[in-house]
Design a protein around this motif. Structure first.
Motif, PDB file in Angstrom:
ATOM      1  N   UNK A 126       0.896  -1.141   0.105  1.00 26.61           N
ATOM      2  CA  UNK A 126       0.017   0.157  -0.060  1.00 26.61           C
ATOM      3  C   UNK A 126       0.944   1.074  -0.142  1.00 26.61           C
ATOM      4  N   UNK A 127       0.644   2.113  -1.104  1.00 26.66           N
ATOM      5  CA  UNK A 127       1.356   3.432  -1.145  1.00 26.66           C
ATOM      6  C   UNK A 127       0.502   4.616  -0.457  1.00 26.66           C
ATOM      7  N   UNK A 128       1.003   4.998   0.573  1.00 28.97           N
ATOM      8  CA  UNK A 128       0.446   5.968   1.361  1.00 28.97           C
ATOM      9  C   UNK A 128       0.765   7.360   0.969  1.00 28.97           C
ATOM     10  N   UNK A 129      -0.156   8.360   0.643  1.00 32.06           N
ATOM     11  CA  UNK A 129      -0.369   9.508   0.173  1.00 32.06           C
ATOM     12  C   UNK A 129      -1.288  10.426   0.897  1.00 32.06           C
ATOM     13  N   UNK A 130      -0.763  11.156   1.813  1.00 28.19           N
ATOM     14  CA  UNK A 130      -1.639  12.368   2.351  1.00 28.19           C
ATOM     15  C   UNK A 130      -1.579  13.486   1.909  1.00 28.19           C
ATOM     16  N   UNK A 131      -2.626  14.507   1.674  1.00 20.69           N
ATOM     17  CA  UNK A 131      -2.738  15.602   0.685  1.00 20.69           C
ATOM     18  C   UNK A 131      -3.345  16.569   1.548  1.00 20.69           C
ATOM     19  N   UNK A 132      -2.885  17.769   1.487  1.00 19.72           N
ATOM     20  CA  UNK A 132      -3.372  19.125   2.304  1.00 19.72           C
ATOM     21  C   UNK A 132      -3.870  19.940   1.196  1.00 19.72           C
ATOM     22  N   UNK A 133      -5.261  20.419   1.001  1.00 18.51           N
ATOM     23  CA  UNK A 133      -5.537  21.350   0.161  1.00 18.51           C
ATOM     24  C   UNK A 133      -5.798  22.688   0.519  1.00 18.51           C
ATOM     25  N   UNK A 134      -5.492  23.755  -0.151  1.00 18.08           N
ATOM     26  CA  UNK A 134      -5.656  24.955   0.163  1.00 18.08           C
ATOM     27  C   UNK A 134      -7.305  25.508  -0.122  1.00 18.08           C
ATOM     28  N   UNK A 135      -7.727  26.356   0.747  1.00 22.55           N
ATOM     29  CA  UNK A 135      -9.053  27.019   0.558  1.00 22.55           C
ATOM     30  C   UNK A 135      -8.801  27.914  -0.641  1.00 22.55           C
ATOM     31  N   UNK A 136      -9.882  28.087  -1.599  1.00 22.87           N
ATOM     32  CA  UNK A 136      -9.723  29.129  -2.599  1.00 22.87           C
ATOM     33  C   UNK A 136     -11.373  29.622  -2.815  1.00 22.87           C
ATOM     34  N   UNK A 137     -11.343  30.823  -3.341  1.00 20.35           N
ATOM     35  CA  UNK A 137     -12.715  31.226  -3.601  1.00 20.35           C
ATOM     36  C   UNK A 137     -13.350  30.573  -4.877  1.00 20.35           C
ATOM     37  N   UNK A 138     -14.590  30.357  -4.806  1.00 25.27           N
ATOM     38  CA  UNK A 138     -15.398  29.991  -6.013  1.00 25.27           C
ATOM     39  C   UNK A 138     -16.006  31.044  -6.679  1.00 25.27           C
ATOM     40  N   UNK A 139     -15.468  31.162  -8.026  1.00 20.80           N
ATOM     41  CA  UNK A 139     -16.058  32.180  -8.615  1.00 20.80           C
ATOM     42  C   UNK A 139     -17.173  31.636  -9.631  1.00 20.80           C
ATOM     43  N   UNK A 140     -18.557  32.258  -9.847  1.00 22.33           N
ATOM     44  CA  UNK A 140     -19.417  31.492 -10.579  1.00 22.33           C
ATOM     45  C   UNK A 140     -19.813  32.373 -11.633  1.00 22.33           C
TER      46      UNK A 140
END
Length: 118
Positions: free
Chosen positions: A98-112
């Motif tokens: 099992x390859x372990x991959x932890x990811x952290x994402x940056x919040x961003x504004x949603x433009x509609x």
């Protein structure tokens, strides 16, 4: 005596064949997707292997699993609404591991775009 040794030879060959059939031929990628600022898990994030339709979605704890992958190097694309997508390159998958991959994402504004109601 000849029949007996032939029987044991066949039995030995069948045993060796069945052992090799049990050995795995695929691997797995697992990990967790979290918010970079708060360190909270992100449920519902998409984790896709780039260039394929193979992937998974994170559960309520932000964890995901992608199973039955042939050995090789992969690029993961992680995305969820309200966060900047991220690519994780050179994820190595090995047989029966099992390859372990932890990811952290940056919040961003949603433009509609413009919404017109008639």
């Amino acid at each position: 005596m000849k029949v007996r040794s032939r029987f044991f030879g066949i039995l030995l060959a069948l045993t060796l064949c069945s052992i090799s059939a049990i050995a795995g031929t695929t691997g797995k990628i697992s990990g967790k997707v979290i918010d970079a600022a708060t360190k909270e898990p992100l449920p519902g994030a998409n984790v896709i292997i780039e260039g394929t339709t193979t992937g998974g979605t994170t559960d309520m704890d932000g964890e995901f699993y992608i199973i039955n992958l042939p050995p090789g190097m992969y690029t993961l694309k992680v995305s969820v609404v309200g966060y900047a997508p991220k690519k994780i390159e050179r994820v190595r998958v090995q047989v029966d591991l099992t390859s372990k991959v932890d990811v952290s994402l940056e919040a961003t504004a949603v433009i509609a775009g413009e919404v017109v109601i008639t």
